[in-house]
Design a protein around this motif. Structure first.
Motif, PDB file in Angstrom:
ATOM      1  N   ASP A  69       6.530  -4.918   3.053  1.00  0.00           N
ATOM      2  CA  ASP A  69       6.707  -5.351   1.683  1.00  0.00           C
ATOM      3  C   ASP A  69       5.241  -5.373   1.037  1.00  0.00           C
ATOM      4  O   ASP A  69       5.769  -5.473  -0.602  1.00  0.00           O
ATOM      5  N   ASN A  70       3.901  -6.813   0.797  1.00  0.00           N
ATOM      6  CA  ASN A  70       3.678  -6.957   0.134  1.00  0.00           C
ATOM      7  C   ASN A  70       3.342  -5.866  -0.172  1.00  0.00           C
ATOM      8  O   ASN A  70       2.876  -5.703  -1.800  1.00  0.00           O
ATOM      9  N   ARG A  71       2.654  -5.082  -0.358  1.00  0.00           N
ATOM     10  CA  ARG A  71       1.523  -4.185  -0.284  1.00  0.00           C
ATOM     11  C   ARG A  71       2.750  -2.746  -1.350  1.00  0.00           C
ATOM     12  O   ARG A  71       2.551  -2.183  -2.087  1.00  0.00           O
ATOM     13  N   LEU A  82      -1.961   3.673   2.498  1.00  0.00           N
ATOM     14  CA  LEU A  82      -2.017   2.888   1.289  1.00  0.00           C
ATOM     15  C   LEU A  82      -1.734   1.866   1.581  1.00  0.00           C
ATOM     16  O   LEU A  82      -2.062   0.687   1.339  1.00  0.00           O
ATOM     17  N   LEU A  83      -0.657   2.183   2.893  1.00  0.00           N
ATOM     18  CA  LEU A  83       0.029   0.905   3.206  1.00  0.00           C
ATOM     19  C   LEU A  83      -0.875  -0.112   4.311  1.00  0.00           C
ATOM     20  O   LEU A  83      -0.608  -1.198   4.805  1.00  0.00           O
ATOM     21  N   CYS A  84      -1.727   0.479   5.013  1.00  0.00           N
ATOM     22  CA  CYS A  84      -3.110   0.032   5.830  1.00  0.00           C
ATOM     23  C   CYS A  84      -4.177  -0.646   5.934  1.00  0.00           C
ATOM     24  O   CYS A  84      -4.608  -1.344   6.070  1.00  0.00           O
ATOM     25  N   GLY A  85      -4.613   0.302   4.819  1.00  0.00           N
ATOM     26  CA  GLY A  85      -5.998  -0.209   3.994  1.00  0.00           C
ATOM     27  C   GLY A  85      -6.248  -1.662   3.231  1.00  0.00           C
ATOM     28  O   GLY A  85      -4.955  -1.564   3.224  1.00  0.00           O
ATOM     29  N   SER A  86      -7.187  -1.713   3.127  1.00  0.00           N
ATOM     30  CA  SER A  86      -7.894  -2.915   1.864  1.00  0.00           C
ATOM     31  C   SER A  86      -7.712  -2.531   0.847  1.00  0.00           C
ATOM     32  O   SER A  86      -7.228  -1.660   0.421  1.00  0.00           O
ATOM     33  N   LEU A  87      -6.804  -4.017   0.099  1.00  0.00           N
ATOM     34  CA  LEU A  87      -6.660  -3.742  -1.193  1.00  0.00           C
ATOM     35  C   LEU A  87      -7.437  -3.737  -1.978  1.00  0.00           C
ATOM     36  O   LEU A  87      -7.881  -3.294  -3.192  1.00  0.00           O
ATOM     37  N   ILE A  89      -9.062  -0.394  -3.637  1.00  0.00           N
ATOM     38  CA  ILE A  89      -7.869   0.625  -4.351  1.00  0.00           C
ATOM     39  C   ILE A  89      -8.192  -0.730  -5.434  1.00  0.00           C
ATOM     40  O   ILE A  89      -7.827   0.143  -6.418  1.00  0.00           O
ATOM     41  N   LYS A  90      -8.568  -1.847  -6.092  1.00  0.00           N
ATOM     42  CA  LYS A  90      -8.147  -2.535  -7.033  1.00  0.00           C
ATOM     43  C   LYS A  90      -9.775  -2.209  -7.956  1.00  0.00           C
ATOM     44  O   LYS A  90      -9.340  -1.928  -9.042  1.00  0.00           O
ATOM     45  N   GLU A  91     -10.643  -1.874  -7.018  1.00  0.00           N
ATOM     46  CA  GLU A  91     -11.967  -2.149  -7.770  1.00  0.00           C
ATOM     47  C   GLU A  91     -11.616   0.292  -8.142  1.00  0.00           C
ATOM     48  O   GLU A  91     -12.338   0.156  -9.390  1.00  0.00           O
ATOM     49  N   ASN A  92     -11.475   0.412  -8.113  1.00  0.00           N
ATOM     50  CA  ASN A  92     -10.862   2.011  -7.987  1.00  0.00           C
ATOM     51  C   ASN A  92     -10.381   1.635  -9.651  1.00  0.00           C
ATOM     52  O   ASN A  92     -10.402   2.896 -10.410  1.00  0.00           O
ATOM     53  N   LEU A  93      -9.454   1.429  -9.563  1.00  0.00           N
ATOM     54  CA  LEU A  93      -8.565   1.157 -10.768  1.00  0.00           C
ATOM     55  C   LEU A  93      -9.131   0.571 -11.712  1.00  0.00           C
ATOM     56  O   LEU A  93      -9.189   1.106 -13.274  1.00  0.00           O
ATOM     57  N   LYS A  94     -10.186  -0.489 -11.618  1.00  0.00           N
ATOM     58  CA  LYS A  94     -11.245  -0.898 -12.424  1.00  0.00           C
ATOM     59  C   LYS A  94     -12.303   0.252 -13.490  1.00  0.00           C
ATOM     60  O   LYS A  94     -12.178   0.347 -14.779  1.00  0.00           O
ATOM     61  N   LEU A 118      -6.849   6.936  -5.486  1.00  0.00           N
ATOM     62  CA  LEU A 118      -7.448   4.791  -5.344  1.00  0.00           C
ATOM     63  C   LEU A 118      -7.870   5.194  -3.919  1.00  0.00           C
ATOM     64  O   LEU A 118      -8.659   3.964  -4.094  1.00  0.00           O
ATOM     65  N   THR A 119      -7.900   5.949  -3.041  1.00  0.00           N
ATOM     66  CA  THR A 119      -9.154   5.915  -1.890  1.00  0.00           C
ATOM     67  C   THR A 119     -10.517   6.317  -2.371  1.00  0.00           C
ATOM     68  O   THR A 119     -10.730   6.743  -1.537  1.00  0.00           O
TER      69      THR A 119
END
Length: 431
Positions: free
Chosen positions: A273-275, A300-305, A308-313, A337-338
């Motif tokens: 739910d958090n992902r 996307l629900l299994c790996g580390s966030l 993904i945050k770094e790619n968005l930046k 994203l990955t």
């Protein structure tokens, strides 16, 4: 003094001969008495040996021969007592305690031939007492079928190969297509699999996956990537499937997600739910769009966030895309994203600085960010060599970025470059 010693030796020999004749007439249960007598005779043997050593020091030739003869007899007799004591120590200790006595029997001066005969008689007597089947004895077919050799399971090994023939679980997993050589390289996974019972632990979870909609051919892939699903409780697995269905994921979509992301059902409902909430809030997506990108890329629900945050930046700060452009790119190509940050920056740099493609055109054709850098470079250089590298849709002879990276080589040469495949291959050798 010598005469007295000779008389003592003769007396000892007569007493021990009487002991031997008496012991030979006894049964196996009376052997304990002989054990006690032999032990005391061994003590007398040591005393006589010391006496013979003393006679040797006198220097008399006759005394020397006599002492040497005594030493020979003592050696043979000591060997006999040692062999008998070794075998007798394994007999019933209770009999030994009952027959202990303080009577001292002098060591007999037996000839070598008598000692050998006595040993052979004892050996034959012991063999008769133990009735065992001969290796040359013929047996019936029924008895032959009943003979089974115990399986030798190595107590420790660095490979699961040594246990496959002895473990039903490992045998069935191999038949399902599980790559054990990959699992044995992971710490503690091999020992975990050996402790599992196929009927109690493995089969129920395979049936559960089948009920979810996972194809049988995917069992090997799932267990190879995630063997820990075999230790998850069925109740937890069912709860997570129910949660996904409550979020409007269809049964077919859930089955596809589990098949492509083996670790999906290992995470709690709270984490799932958090992902989903993270992607919806971070990218400003609607519920349907969030469900769409997760269904297409369930990992996307299994790996580390953090990646993904770094790619968005990187997309926002380094590449210069706006928020709405990033949203459109992610909806079209969730793999962005990955993707590897270095690869993503390299492709964008070539598109924007070498091919002179603006941001809005890259946003309209985001699949170009998911291509291979070498393919993009080779095809652009070939079109530039032919004078046909035109990517502006407002100008004639426009070439779409999607077609540039998605078409096979032969179609690219005939439709876009208007050349031959051989010319393209020759040009590649010049790069």
């Amino acid at each position: 003094m010598i005469l007295k010693l000779m008389t003592m030796a003769s007396t000892c020999a007569q007493l021990c001969l009487r002991c031997r004749s008496h012991l030979c007439s006894k049964t196996l249960t009376s052997m304990g008495k002989y054990y006690a007598q032999v032990r005391h005779c061994n003590t007398v043997t040591k005393v006589l040996t010391k006496i013979s050593n003393g006679l040797f020091m006198w220097g008399n030739h006759t005394t020397l021969q006599t002492s040497l003869r005594w030493k020979q007899h003592m050696c043979y007799y000591s060997d006999l007592t040692a062999k008998y004591l070794t075998s007798e120590a394994k007999e019933d200790k209770h009999t030994e305690d009952l027959v202990r006595t303080d009577v001292v029997c002098p060591a007999p001066l037996l000839p070598t031939r008598d000692v050998v005969l006595m040993t052979e008689n004892q050996v034959s007597f012991d063999l008769d007492a133990v009735a065992e089947l001969s290796a040359l004895e013929e047996i019936t077919d029924e008895e032959a079928v009943g003979i089974s050799s115990p399986s030798v399971v190595p107590p420790a090994s660095t490979s699961l190969r040594d246990y496959v023939d002895k473990s039903e679980t490992l045998t069935k997993l191999v038949q399902l297509g599980v790559n054990l050589w990959k699992l044995e390289q992971r710490p503690h996974v091999g020992s975990m699999l050996l402790r599992l019972d196929f009927n109690k632990d493995v089969a129920p979870r395979l049936l559960f996956l089948k009920e979810v909609g996972v194809e049988d051919s995917r069992f090997g892939y799932i267990i190879t990537r995630n063997p820990f699903i075999l230790t998850e409780s069925l109740e937890n697995l069912q709860t997570r499937v129910n949660y996904l269905k409550s979020k409007k994921f269809s049964s077919e979509t859930v089955a596809s997600m589990v098949s492509r992301a083996p670790y999906l059902l290992n995470f709690s409902v709270k984490r799932l739910d958090n992902r989903l909430g993270f992607y919806q809030q971070q990218l400003g997506l609607s519920t349907s769009n969030t469900r769409n990108i997760v269904a297409r890329l369930p990992r996307l629900l299994c790996g580390s966030l953090e990646p993904i945050k770094e790619n968005l930046k990187v997309c926002e700060i380094e590449l210069g895309f706006k928020a709405n452009e990033i949203q459109h790119i992610v909806i079209s190509v969730p793999k962005v994203l990955t993707a590897n940050k270095k690869k993503l920056s390299q492709i964008f740099d070539f598109l924007h600085n070498t091919m002179k493609v603006p941001h809005y055109l890259i946003t309209k054709s985001p699949q170009v960010l998911n291509t291979k850098y070498l393919r993009l470079r080779e095809r652009h250089c070939f079109l530039e060599y032919l004078g046909k590298a035109q990517y502006d849709p407002t100008l004639p002879n426009y070439i779409s970025l999607d077609r540039l990276v998605s078409l096979p080589d032969e179609t690219f040469c005939t439709d876009l470059a208007l050349g031959t495949l051989e010319d393209f291959y020759l040009f590649q050798k010049t790069l």
